[in-house]
Design a protein around this motif. Structure first.
Motif, mmCIF file in Angstrom:
data_model
loop_
_atom_site.group_PDB
_atom_site.id
_atom_site.type_symbol
_atom_site.label_atom_id
_atom_site.label_comp_id
_atom_site.label_asym_id
_atom_site.label_seq_id
_atom_site.Cartn_x
_atom_site.Cartn_y
_atom_site.Cartn_z
ATOM 1 N N GLU A 1 0.827 -1.208 0.000
ATOM 2 C CA GLU A 1 0.000 0.000 0.000
ATOM 3 C C GLU A 1 0.858 1.253 0.000
ATOM 4 O OE1 GLU A 1 -3.569 2.124 2.616
ATOM 5 O OE2 GLU A 1 -2.709 0.216 3.255
ATOM 6 N N ARG A 2 1.963 1.219 0.755
ATOM 7 C CA ARG A 2 2.881 2.359 0.789
ATOM 8 C C ARG A 2 4.297 1.851 1.018
ATOM 9 N NH1 ARG A 2 4.421 3.466 5.956
ATOM 10 N NH2 ARG A 2 3.172 2.577 7.649
ATOM 11 N N LEU A 3 5.280 2.712 0.718
ATOM 12 C CA LEU A 3 6.670 2.358 0.933
ATOM 13 C C LEU A 3 7.014 2.473 2.417
ATOM 14 C CD1 LEU A 3 8.346 4.264 -2.048
ATOM 15 C CD2 LEU A 3 7.571 1.896 -1.976
ATOM 16 N N PRO A 4 7.828 1.565 2.954
ATOM 17 C CA PRO A 4 8.170 1.646 4.382
ATOM 18 C C PRO A 4 9.085 2.815 4.691
ATOM 19 C CG PRO A 4 9.398 -0.103 3.320
ATOM 20 C CD PRO A 4 8.428 0.391 2.303
ATOM 21 N N LEU A 5 8.947 3.350 5.899
ATOM 22 C CA LEU A 5 9.886 4.338 6.408
ATOM 23 C C LEU A 5 11.126 3.608 6.924
ATOM 24 C CD1 LEU A 5 7.329 6.510 8.417
ATOM 25 C CD2 LEU A 5 8.328 7.031 6.173
ATOM 26 N N PRO A 6 12.255 4.304 7.145
ATOM 27 C CA PRO A 6 13.445 3.624 7.682
ATOM 28 C C PRO A 6 13.131 2.888 8.985
ATOM 29 C CG PRO A 6 14.024 5.810 6.920
ATOM 30 C CD PRO A 6 12.527 5.722 6.825
ATOM 31 N N GLY A 7 13.503 1.618 9.039
ATOM 32 C CA GLY A 7 13.277 0.824 10.231
ATOM 33 C C GLY A 7 11.888 0.242 10.358
ATOM 34 N N GLU A 8 11.028 0.507 9.376
ATOM 35 C CA GLU A 8 9.637 0.067 9.442
ATOM 36 C C GLU A 8 9.407 -1.144 8.538
ATOM 37 O OE1 GLU A 8 5.148 1.970 8.850
ATOM 38 O OE2 GLU A 8 6.845 2.759 7.694
ATOM 39 N N THR A 9 8.525 -2.049 8.970
ATOM 40 C CA THR A 9 8.085 -3.169 8.148
ATOM 41 C C THR A 9 6.640 -2.934 7.719
ATOM 42 O OG1 THR A 9 9.532 -4.731 9.289
ATOM 43 C CG2 THR A 9 7.666 -5.653 8.076
ATOM 44 N N VAL A 10 6.382 -3.071 6.413
ATOM 45 C CA VAL A 10 5.045 -2.891 5.863
ATOM 46 C C VAL A 10 4.598 -4.217 5.249
ATOM 47 C CG1 VAL A 10 3.681 -1.723 4.082
ATOM 48 C CG2 VAL A 10 5.357 -0.428 5.411
ATOM 49 N N LEU A 11 3.390 -4.641 5.543
ATOM 50 C CA LEU A 11 2.860 -5.869 4.963
ATOM 51 C C LEU A 11 2.577 -5.657 3.481
ATOM 52 C CD1 LEU A 11 1.977 -8.759 5.674
ATOM 53 C CD2 LEU A 11 -0.353 -7.884 5.975
ATOM 54 N N GLY A 12 3.127 -6.531 2.628
ATOM 55 C CA GLY A 12 2.994 -6.355 1.194
ATOM 56 C C GLY A 12 1.733 -6.980 0.624
ATOM 57 N N ASP A 13 1.409 -6.574 -0.608
ATOM 58 C CA ASP A 13 0.258 -7.109 -1.330
ATOM 59 C C ASP A 13 0.628 -8.284 -2.223
ATOM 60 O OD1 ASP A 13 -1.377 -5.097 -0.285
ATOM 61 O OD2 ASP A 13 -0.876 -3.731 -1.922
ATOM 62 N N ASP A 14 1.850 -8.220 -2.829
ATOM 63 C CA ASP A 14 2.217 -9.229 -3.813
ATOM 64 C C ASP A 14 3.725 -9.191 -4.019
ATOM 65 O OD1 ASP A 14 1.938 -11.247 -5.628
ATOM 66 O OD2 ASP A 14 0.742 -10.110 -7.078
ATOM 67 N N PHE A 15 4.253 -10.209 -4.712
ATOM 68 C CA PHE A 15 5.684 -10.300 -5.022
ATOM 69 C C PHE A 15 5.848 -10.810 -6.444
ATOM 70 C CE2 PHE A 15 9.496 -12.976 -5.423
ATOM 71 C CZ PHE A 15 10.473 -12.021 -5.160
ATOM 72 N N LEU A 16 6.765 -10.169 -7.186
ATOM 73 C CA LEU A 16 7.076 -10.588 -8.554
ATOM 74 C C LEU A 16 8.581 -10.731 -8.715
ATOM 75 C CD1 LEU A 16 4.845 -8.014 -10.487
ATOM 76 C CD2 LEU A 16 4.268 -10.400 -10.031
ATOM 77 N N MET A 17 9.010 -11.666 -9.544
ATOM 78 C CA MET A 17 10.412 -11.809 -9.913
ATOM 79 C C MET A 17 10.487 -11.626 -11.419
ATOM 80 S SD MET A 17 13.068 -14.776 -8.730
ATOM 81 C CE MET A 17 12.345 -16.082 -9.739
ATOM 82 N N VAL A 18 11.087 -10.506 -11.862
ATOM 83 C CA VAL A 18 11.012 -10.103 -13.265
ATOM 84 C C VAL A 18 12.404 -9.732 -13.777
ATOM 85 C CG1 VAL A 18 9.921 -8.537 -14.902
ATOM 86 C CG2 VAL A 18 8.730 -9.129 -12.792
ATOM 87 N N PRO A 19 12.832 -10.256 -14.934
ATOM 88 C CA PRO A 19 14.099 -9.820 -15.517
ATOM 89 C C PRO A 19 14.102 -8.309 -15.756
ATOM 90 C CG PRO A 19 13.323 -11.803 -16.605
ATOM 91 C CD PRO A 19 12.201 -11.331 -15.723
ATOM 92 N N GLY A 20 15.222 -7.675 -15.432
ATOM 93 C CA GLY A 20 15.322 -6.227 -15.601
ATOM 94 C C GLY A 20 16.771 -5.787 -15.711
#
Length: 310
Positions: free
Chosen positions: A33-52
């Protein structure tokens, strides 16, 4: 589309030869939902592994935009390296000169929020071994219409590639990302510098993006402005703004790579550079509608549809 100018569609010219010398990374993408602040853990929505990787992304972007593209770079001897090379080849990029270095491939850890903003950490891995161009790599660069470089590989390699291109009459596009000091020998060989606002501040040392300061570094400059479009300027006094295309943003990760790859193709085709920047802006806008790096890079048809307001 904010541009009001009527577009004239012409048959695609012969494919220009584009060489991209740069990085290839496996992108590990976490969405939240949002990027974590320093030292903070945020619960994620999804994960992708993509060539880049900026180099691989720009090579795929150029190939999908209609260029005949060759990628020069290094991948690891791990499973990520196999996947990276396969994605490049499947996208129409010539991988005959891709090096394989014993050890890990480059990896980028990317966090993306629901507004499409991102934060990225890059571990270079095999990219740091891409040094000392071979005779075959030099020949590929010399035979191209346009060389595209970034700054995720050793600076000495970028400089060497640009100098080889300049000596052969190949035009040099430098996307100065990530921002770091630009060696004078590299700047002397650059024909077109592409930067966003943060990169412009970093490479010029100015508190605000300064086109005049950028033109002191390169004869032609594109300053990308995100939602405000882009600005193109030349030392001869030409200075034009290009409006943005309004689209729903899912992920902005590879937008700059889509822009740079398409810009190289359009310039290689012989388009006026302002028109090339407009077309490239459509590529960048088309890219942000999809999550992921290489998977979001648009085809020529995608770009033309947005460019023409279809």
């Amino acid at each position: 589309m904010s541009e009001s100018t009527e577009r004239t569609h012409m048959p695609a010219p012969p494919e220009p030869g584009i060489v991209v010398a740069g990085s290839a990374n496996m992108d590990l993408v976490g969405l939240a939902e949002r990027l974590p602040l320093p030292g903070e853990t945020v619960l994620g929505d999804d994960f992708l592994m993509v060539p880049g990787g900026k180099g691989a992304n720009q090579a795929i972007a150029a190939a999908r935009a209609g260029g005949r593209c060759t990628f020069l770079g290094a991948i690891g001897s791990d499973a990520f390296g196999v996947t990276l090379k396969a994605r490049l080849a499947a996208s129409g990029v010539d991988t005959d000169h891709v090096r394989v270095s014993y050890g890990p491939s480059g990896v980028a850890v990317i966090m993306v929020d629901r507004r499409g903003e991102n934060s990225i950490i890059v571990s270079p891995g095999a990219n740091s071994t891409f040094t000392d161009l071979t005779a075959a790599e030099r020949a590929v660069i010399g035979a191209a219409d346009v060389l595209v470089c970034q700054q995720e590989i050793p600076a000495a390699t970028v400089t060497e590639a640009a100098r080889v291109a300049r000596a052969a009459g190949t035009r040099v596009v430098l996307n100065a990302a990530p921002a770091r000091p630009l060696p004078p020998d590299l700047l002397a060989a650059v024909d077109l510098l592409v930067v966003n606002e943060n990169e412009a501040r970093a490479v010029t040392g100015q508190a605000e993006p300064d086109v005049d300061a950028l033109l002191a570094l390169a004869p032609r400059v594109v300053l990308t402005l995100g939602a405000d479009g882009a600005r193109y300027a030349e030392r001869d006094g030409r200075d034009e703004r290009i409006g943005a295309y309004r689209v729903a943003v899912a992920d902005s990760t590879a937008a700059g790579d889509a822009f740079t790859g398409a810009l190289a193709v359009a310039w290689g085709e012989g388009r006026d550079l302002v028109e090339a920047v407009r077309w490239a802006a459509a590529a960048g806008a088309a890219c942000v509608r999809t999550v992921g790096a290489s998977v979001s890079l648009p085809t020529r048809a995608d770009i033309d549809a947005l460019y023409g307001g279809d």
